[in-house]
Scaffold this active site. Structure first.
Site, PDB file in Angstrom:
ATOM      1  N   SER A 126       0.828  -1.211   0.000  1.00  0.00           N
ATOM      2  CA  SER A 126       0.000   0.000   0.000  1.00  0.00           C
ATOM      3  C   SER A 126       0.855   1.251   0.000  1.00  0.00           C
ATOM      4  CB  SER A 126      -0.877   0.053   1.250  1.00  0.00           C
ATOM      5  OG  SER A 126      -1.645  -1.092   1.373  1.00  0.00           O
ATOM      6  N   HIS A 147      -1.071  -2.322  -7.109  1.00  0.00           N
ATOM      7  CA  HIS A 147      -1.791  -1.954  -5.887  1.00  0.00           C
ATOM      8  C   HIS A 147      -3.292  -2.082  -6.128  1.00  0.00           C
ATOM      9  CE1 HIS A 147      -3.072   1.138  -2.694  1.00  0.00           C
ATOM     10  NE2 HIS A 147      -2.912  -0.044  -2.148  1.00  0.00           N
ATOM     11  N   GLU A 159      -3.529   0.496  -9.161  1.00  0.00           N
ATOM     12  CA  GLU A 159      -2.399   1.388  -9.433  1.00  0.00           C
ATOM     13  C   GLU A 159      -1.226   0.512  -9.881  1.00  0.00           C
ATOM     14  OE1 GLU A 159      -3.335   5.061  -6.325  1.00  0.00           O
ATOM     15  OE2 GLU A 159      -2.150   3.375  -5.589  1.00  0.00           O
ATOM     16  N   ASN A 197      -3.868   6.953  -1.886  1.00  0.00           N
ATOM     17  CA  ASN A 197      -3.643   7.085  -0.443  1.00  0.00           C
ATOM     18  C   ASN A 197      -2.978   8.414  -0.098  1.00  0.00           C
ATOM     19  OD1 ASN A 197      -4.885   4.686   0.067  1.00  0.00           O
ATOM     20  ND2 ASN A 197      -3.005   3.489   0.228  1.00  0.00           N
TER      21      ASN A 197
END
Ligand SMILES: NC(=O)c1ccc[n+]([C@@H]2O[C@H](COP(=O)([O-])OP(=O)(O)OC[C@H]3O[C@@H](n4cnc5c(N)ncnc54)[C@H](O)[C@@H]3O)[C@@H](O)[C@H]2O)c1
Length: 364
Positions: A126, A147, A159, A197
């Site tokens: 992550s 990801h 991703e 994120n």
């Protein structure tokens, strides 16, 4: 690259590993699933079976054909009790073990030895540096980040992270594979928090700062963001993810970017984590939780002051998100278009930050 339907190795059979394995099976791949914990492989296998059955129920099939479809897909799943067993078959390996840099490097070192030199190695990290994981191998050009978002079989976004030494052809191959799996891949550079994120940091951070400053209450902030079309308010989101998980992400991205003031983590979650209030999973965070789901706001936050109106609350959060998005684009981590797609599909934003700026009708 000539890998039409490669055998997929999955390392780590937890939430993400089981989801990724299910996705590969749905798409007709053979999958070898490994975990250090034998019981986790069995649990993962059960979860994959349930997931495939749910997926099959949505296909236009009669009952017998549904059973055949699930059995057929599950027939492609093999347990691997060692990484050598993964290496004996897999043509691409996706690692989804714990978020621990030393552990991931050790796994990649072992995978490098256990697999042929042409095998592509991907990590579902992550927030860790893909480059530093790739450096544990002698094939960094064939290592990249994939990801996925939770739940992997459902969430459209992936991703595709190119580390400094990842070969462009490997990135393109991965983009094609994810597209073939029905995903929407976005390319991004190996930078802390990647796209979603990182850009979503202010969603919770600005909210925490407003509560700490005494200018808006937990309930008022959550209501304002829900009204603006977000699936969850910031505090509902923190409670769902877990305060410990939110705090670790906040710290990791802040440290990774060189501790910029704008992303300095709030101390409020730290205090709650120290009290063991981790959100939904412990029954208490910003809200109380019971058998019926979310209850009232925790008494410690109930009836907080709100001097800002809903529009101001929403604008303050959206402005901070837009500023972070501009930085991500300027740093070359991803394009504006990919950022917009990623924020919609990965974080459930009703519009991407650049779309919002370009369209006055959705610009608050
Ligand atoms: N949960 C999410 O929402 C999410 C989303 C995207 C990415 N991720 C990332 O995916 C990875 C896995 O997360 P998760 O939520 O599935 O965790 P999890 O705890 O559900 O599963 C991790 C699994 O890895 C296994 N494991 C530990 N050490 C191992 C080793 N040396 N070799 C093989 N397996 C090992 C554990 O036994 C466990 O079954 C992490 O890097 C996480 O950051 C998680």
């Amino acid at each position: 690259m000539g890998l039409e339907r490669p055998v997929v190795g999955v390392v780590g059979a937890g939430t993400m590993g089981a989801g990724i394995a299910q996705l590969a099976l749905e798409n007709g791949h053979e999958v070898v699933l490994h975990d250090v914990d034998e019981a986790a492989i069995a649990r993962g296998r059960a979860r994959i079976g349930e997931g495939l059955a749910r997926r099959a129920a949505r296909l236009d099939l009669d009952a017998d054909s549904i059973d055949d479809w699930v059995a057929g897909r599950l027939g492609g799943l093999r347990d691997a009790h060692t990484l050598d067993a993964v290496g004996a078959e897999a043509e691409v390996v996706i690692e989804a073990a714990l978020e621990d840099p030393d552990l991931k490097r050790a796994i990649f070192r072992a995978l490098d030895a256990a697999t042929g030199p042409e095998v592509i190695l991907a990590t579902n990290t992550s927030a860790l540096s893909v480059g530093s994981i790739a450096a544990a191998t002698v094939r960094p050009e064939r290592v990249l980040g994939l990801h996925f978002f939770n739940p992997a079989p459902v969430m459209a976004l992936v991703e595709v992270v190119a580390a400094e030494r990842t070969a462009p052809a490997i990135v393109e191959w991965a983009v094609a594979l994810m597209t073939a799996w029905g995903k929407t891949p976005v390319r991004c550079a190996d930078s802390p928090g990647f796209i979603v994120n990182r850009i979503n940091r202010p969603f919770t951070l600005e909210a925490l700062r407003m509560v700490e400053a005494g200018v808006a209450s937990v309930e008022a902030i959550d209501a304002a963001l829900r009204e603006a079309g977000f699936p969850l308010g910031p505090f509902e989101l923190i409670d769902l993810a877990g305060l410990d998980v939110n705090l670790a992400a906040a710290r990791g991205i802040w440290e990774g970017l060189g501790r910029p003031d704008r992303l300095r983590p709030s101390t409020l979650p730290e205090r709650l984590v120290a009290e063991g209030r981790l959100g939904r999973k412990t029954g208490s965070g910003f809200y109380r939780y019971g058998d019926a789901g979310r209850g009232a706001v925790d008494p410690a936050f109930a009836g907080g002051p709100t001097t800002l109106g809903a529009t101001e609350i929403r604008d303050r959060i959206l402005r901070a998100i837009a500023a972070e998005a501009r930085l991500v684009a300027r740093e070359g981590v991803a394009t504006e278009r990919e950022i917009d797609v990623a924020m919609r599909l990965g974080a459930g934003h009703p519009a991407g930050p650049f779309e919002r700026a370009a369209a006055p009708t959705i610009d608050p």
